[in-house]
Design a protein around this motif. Structure first.
Motif, short mmCIF file in Angstrom:
data_model
loop_
_atom_site.label_atom_id
_atom_site.label_comp_id
_atom_site.label_asym_id
_atom_site.label_seq_id
_atom_site.Cartn_x
_atom_site.Cartn_y
_atom_site.Cartn_z
N TRP A 187 0.88 -1.16 0.00
CA TRP A 187 0.18 -0.04 -0.06
C TRP A 187 0.93 1.35 -0.04
O TRP A 187 0.23 2.34 -0.50
N VAL A 226 0.91 3.03 -3.21
CA VAL A 226 -0.62 3.41 -3.99
C VAL A 226 -0.79 4.95 -3.52
O VAL A 226 -0.96 5.28 -2.50
N ASN A 227 -0.94 5.94 -4.45
CA ASN A 227 -0.99 7.05 -4.25
C ASN A 227 -2.26 7.33 -3.35
O ASN A 227 -3.17 6.49 -3.78
N ASN A 228 -2.31 8.35 -2.55
CA ASN A 228 -3.45 8.82 -1.95
C ASN A 228 -4.13 7.60 -1.07
O ASN A 228 -5.37 7.71 -0.68
N HIS A 229 -3.44 6.79 -0.63
CA HIS A 229 -3.74 5.73 0.30
C HIS A 229 -3.12 5.91 1.67
O HIS A 229 -2.09 5.04 1.85
N ASP A 230 -3.58 6.73 2.16
CA ASP A 230 -2.95 6.85 3.86
C ASP A 230 -3.68 6.10 4.52
O ASP A 230 -4.85 5.88 4.70
N GLY A 231 -2.97 5.53 5.35
CA GLY A 231 -3.64 4.93 6.84
C GLY A 231 -2.64 4.44 7.88
O GLY A 231 -1.45 4.65 7.49
N LYS A 236 -7.81 5.45 9.51
CA LYS A 236 -7.26 6.56 8.89
C LYS A 236 -6.19 7.32 9.43
O LYS A 236 -5.05 7.95 8.77
#
Length: 164
Positions: A56, A59-64, A113
């Motif tokens: 992950w 993967v762009n814009n997949h913050d968590g 998140k």
């Protein structure tokens, strides 16, 4: 469980997308025999699901945030840790739950998140359970290896060569 079924399990652990034809060739069985063995393994829940390991971080814009929470609990008479484990695994944030040996009894893996969301889960849901005595939360900072898969950009060694 026979030897061929064990071979199938090892092959699928390495590549869950391996097709039946390839498996049949590798274990010297017919496709029909492999299909029957797979069906049996699935029905008996030896094969629970077919999963994909995703990096992950790429993967762009997949913050968590992923947290591992060590939990000390009071076992319940007659059911031990099972009852509290069942209550914990029902929370949708919980991705994995293990009974462990050592200082703590359970290890809970959750995803959220933000760190605040994790903190809210621990204080509002997990710690609120009657059987929970204490928790210790660890946050995943980086993944080097998961489910036998090594993560990283490449396998190239970037160290400078030193010679005498």
């Amino acid at each position: 469980m026979n030897e061929k079924e064990l071979e199938i399990l090892h092959l699928l652990e390495q590549n869950a997308r391996m097709d039946i034809k390839t498996i049949a060739k590798l274990i010297d069985q017919t496709e029909e025999e492999v299909e029957a063995m797979l069906k049996k393994l699935e029905e008996n829940r030896v094969i629970v699901t077919y999963a994909t390991v995703v990096d992950w971080s790429k993967v762009n814009n997949h913050d968590g945030v992923t947290a591992m929470i060590d939990v000390k609990v009071t076992p319940q008479r007659g059911v031990g840790f099972d009852e509290v484990a069942e209550r914990i695994h029902r929370f949708p944030e919980v991705k994995a739950l293990y009974l462990v040996s050592g200082t703590y009894d359970l290890q809970v893996v959750i995803e959220g998140k933000t760190m605040s969301e994790i903190a809210s889960f621990v204080s509002g849901k997990l710690s609120a359970l009657d059987s929970v005595i204490s928790t210790t939360t660890h946050f995943r900072l980086k993944t080097y290896k998961h489910d036998g898969v090594v993560f990283g950009d490449d396998d190239e060694d970037h160290r400078m060569m030193v010679s005498p």
